[in-house]
Scaffold this motif. Sequence first.
Motif, short mmCIF file in Angstrom:
data_model
loop_
_atom_site.label_atom_id
_atom_site.label_comp_id
_atom_site.label_asym_id
_atom_site.label_seq_id
_atom_site.Cartn_x
_atom_site.Cartn_y
_atom_site.Cartn_z
N CYS A 36 8.80 -32.08 5.49
CA CYS A 36 9.37 -30.73 5.52
C CYS A 36 9.44 -30.22 6.96
O CYS A 36 8.49 -30.33 7.72
CB CYS A 36 8.49 -29.81 4.68
N CYS A 39 6.72 -26.94 6.82
CA CYS A 39 5.27 -27.08 6.62
C CYS A 39 4.78 -28.51 6.86
O CYS A 39 3.60 -28.79 6.72
CB CYS A 39 4.87 -26.59 5.23
N CYS A 52 10.64 -28.88 1.44
CA CYS A 52 10.12 -29.22 0.13
C CYS A 52 10.64 -28.28 -0.95
O CYS A 52 10.82 -28.69 -2.09
CB CYS A 52 8.59 -29.29 0.14
N CYS A 56 10.25 -22.80 1.82
CA CYS A 56 10.15 -23.33 3.17
C CYS A 56 11.49 -23.17 3.89
O CYS A 56 11.54 -22.82 5.06
CB CYS A 56 9.74 -24.80 3.14
ZN LIG Z 1 7.62 -27.22 3.15
#
Ligand SMILES: [Zn+2]
Length: 65
Positions: A36, A39, A52, A56
């Motif tokens: 991702c 994150c 993801c 996000c």
């Molecule tokens: Zn993420």
Amino acid sequence: MADVLDQVDERETRINEMRIQAIRNAGRELHPIGECHWCNEPFDAGSPKLFCDATCSTDWGRRKR
Ligand SMILES: [Zn+2]
């Protein structure tokens, strides 16, 4: 004196433009990196995902703006 200030001003303007350009390019050229972009959650190998989930993606977009 005014000339020096003008030069500093001009340089800062150019740096800001470069920063904006870099952010725009990052958004346009985002490609799958196996995790991702926000994150750093790892994805399955070969996954074409950029984030993801929508959270996000939204957070990333908000940060960039
Ligand atoms: Zn993420």
